[in-house]
Design an enzyme around this catalytic site. Structure first.
Site, PDB file in Angstrom:
ATOM      1  N   LYS A  65      36.579 -36.042  -2.831  1.00 11.80           N
ATOM      2  CA  LYS A  65      37.636 -35.075  -3.126  1.00 11.80           C
ATOM      3  C   LYS A  65      38.998 -35.616  -2.689  1.00 11.80           C
ATOM      4  O   LYS A  65      39.135 -36.188  -1.601  1.00 11.80           O
ATOM      5  CB  LYS A  65      37.319 -33.759  -2.412  1.00 11.80           C
ATOM      6  CG  LYS A  65      38.294 -32.619  -2.682  1.00 11.80           C
ATOM      7  CD  LYS A  65      37.831 -31.377  -1.936  1.00 11.80           C
ATOM      8  CE  LYS A  65      38.748 -30.187  -2.163  1.00 11.80           C
ATOM      9  NZ  LYS A  65      38.263 -28.983  -1.465  1.00 11.80           N
ATOM     10  N   SER A 140      37.673 -25.130  -4.116  1.00  8.96           N
ATOM     11  CA  SER A 140      38.667 -26.098  -4.539  1.00  8.96           C
ATOM     12  C   SER A 140      38.093 -27.476  -4.846  1.00  8.96           C
ATOM     13  O   SER A 140      38.807 -28.364  -5.314  1.00  8.96           O
ATOM     14  CB  SER A 140      39.730 -26.242  -3.447  1.00  8.96           C
ATOM     15  OG  SER A 140      39.142 -26.650  -2.215  1.00  8.96           O
ATOM     16  N   SER A 164      34.528 -23.574  -0.922  1.00 10.20           N
ATOM     17  CA  SER A 164      35.057 -24.566  -1.858  1.00 10.20           C
ATOM     18  C   SER A 164      34.094 -25.662  -2.263  1.00 10.20           C
ATOM     19  O   SER A 164      34.392 -26.428  -3.172  1.00 10.20           O
ATOM     20  CB  SER A 164      36.324 -25.202  -1.276  1.00 10.20           C
ATOM     21  OG  SER A 164      37.406 -24.305  -1.338  1.00 10.20           O
TER      22      SER A 164
END
Length: 436
Positions: A65, A140, A164
């Site tokens: 990420k 996210s 997330s």
């Protein structure tokens, strides 16, 4: 690879070819470093030929990420504030992956500064759901979930502050595992809310999450776990938030032998979470909000400004409520080995949607996505989302919770849930054409 059928170079080439073929409509990746990945693959193959075996991740392609620092590879937090930022060192979790022989192929799309569960507010645009590119991945860690769901990489790393990792795992039909708070170091991970932030893993199966978790946590590999018949409580709320009836039916069917247990106060817990997360997020960004507000995504900026108005007394009371909730969770986990409930109340909403109808009531999308995941960040206990079925062709995730130290039982049982679900979604067909 141990049998000599495949090499790390083969796996990396397949990953890079898949990314080139599939990522255009999905926007899972922010950047891909093919040259460095191929070099690392050649090194892994040379090590293995020389008798060096770094473990189950040795030579495995991994995506990270884009809120986690990677030395020499851009890390932009999904924000114009960090455009072109190249860290000088790896985050601790990335360093541990590399030491275990994992190969970092690229960075995945994140909601700006990880501050959003929808995954559609990023400097490089929204990540898109492989099951329907018009739908959200969730956030996210949406790019990481999309990359695994589409088959671009077998493993991806994300972060989880209120869901997330688990939210995009549920919406994209993969497994998303959040370890206990503090189990994986967050040094080198850009903070969202420091008392809630976790590093997590996304993979095709819970079994695949296990080796990655042990590497990230610095643990000695565990022996095979006998799941047996754990005591499972299926949590049901005594009041709103509402759950899509079809989603509730899929999750209920996934745990036919579980004992139904009323789980009160979910709406109040979400408010506790929002007060803590908002206050801590604003503390991280207050100077940027004052100095360079124009560099934020407008929606993220609005959320931060709202968070800046949370009074101190509310944060203090929320912290007290969190401690009370932790006691409730500990008592439940004394009685049961695992707690089960939906990961998300609805299937993946359309990209850009900010409210939707659930049971005849209009609710904010953010509430629908976060309400069932955020309590477990407050408690700091391990949680996993596993595909349990589908509604209208879109995946539905079931969430399982355990006490810290019971992760092996959690992951083993999670794969059993998926195996017995006849309605678990298959991997989506490759997307074609432009996103709708």
């Amino acid at each position: 690879m141990r049998a000599g059928v495949l090499s790390a170079a083969d796996l990396v080439d397949r990953a890079l070819e898949s990314i080139a073929a599939l990522d255009g409509p999905l926007n899972a990746f922010v950047t891909v470093d093919a040259e460095a990945a191929r070099l690392a693959a050649r090194r892994a193959d040379a090590e293995r030929a020389a008798g060096v075996d770094r473990g189950p991740l040795h030579g495995i392609p991994v995506a990270v990420k884009d809120i986690i620092e990677t030395a020499g590879m851009t890390t932009e937090m999904g924000s114009a504030h960090f455009a072109g930022h190249v860290p000088g060192q790896d985050a601790t979790c990335v360093r541990r992956l590399r030491e275990a022989g994992a190969i970092i192929v690229g960075k995945t799309t994140t909601h700006e500064f990880a501050y959003g569960p929808t995954g559609d507010r990023s400097r490089n645009g929204p990540s898109r759901n492989p099951h329907d590119p018009a739908r959200m991945t969730g956030g996210s860690s949406g790019g990481s979930a999309a990359a695994v769901a589409a088959g671009m990489v077998p493993l991806a790393i994300g972060t989880d502050t209120g869901g997330s990792v688990r939210i995009p795992a549920a919406l994209c039909g993969v497994v998303g595992f959040k370890p206990a708070y503090g189990a994986v170091p967050v040094h080198g991970v850009f903070p969202l809310a420091s008392s809630l932030d976790h590093v997590g893993v996304l993979a095709g199966t819970a079994e695949d999450c296990g080796p990655a978790f042990r590497v990230l946590a610095g643990q000695v590999p565990a022996s095979a776990t006998q799941v047996g018949s754990p005591r499972v409580a299926r949590l049901v709320t005594d009041a709103p938030p509402l759950v899509d009836p079809s989603v509730a039916g899929v999750v209920e069917a996934a745990f036919p032998d579980a004992e139904e247990v009323t789980f009160p106060g979910v709406a109040e817990l979400y408010q506790v979470y929002a007060a803590i997360q908002g206050s801590e997020a604003y503390a991280v960004h207050a100077d940027r909000v004052a100095r360079s507000p124009h560099l934020f995504d407008p929606e993220v900026l609005d959320r931060l400004r709202h968070a800046g108005g949370i009074p101190g007394w509310r944060y203090v009371r929320a912290a007290e409520a969190r401690e009370s909730f932790r006691g409730r969770v500990a008592a439940l986990l004394d009685r049961y080995d695992l707690l089960a409930l939906p990961t998300v109340a609805v299937p993946a909403p359309p990209i850009g949607a900010r409210d939707l109808e659930v049971g005849g009531v209009r609710v904010p999308v953010r509430d629908a996505l976060l309400s069932f995941t955020s309590p477990w960040n407050l408690a700091g206990v391990p949680a996993v989302s596993v595909p349990a079925g589908a509604v209208g062709g879109l995946p539905v995730g079931a969430q399982l919770i355990c006490a810290a130290g019971r992760e092996e039982t959690l992951l083993a049982y999670a794969d059993r849930v998926r195996a017995v679900s006849s309605r678990a979604p298959s991997r989506p067909a490759p997307p074609r054409g432009e996103p709708r």
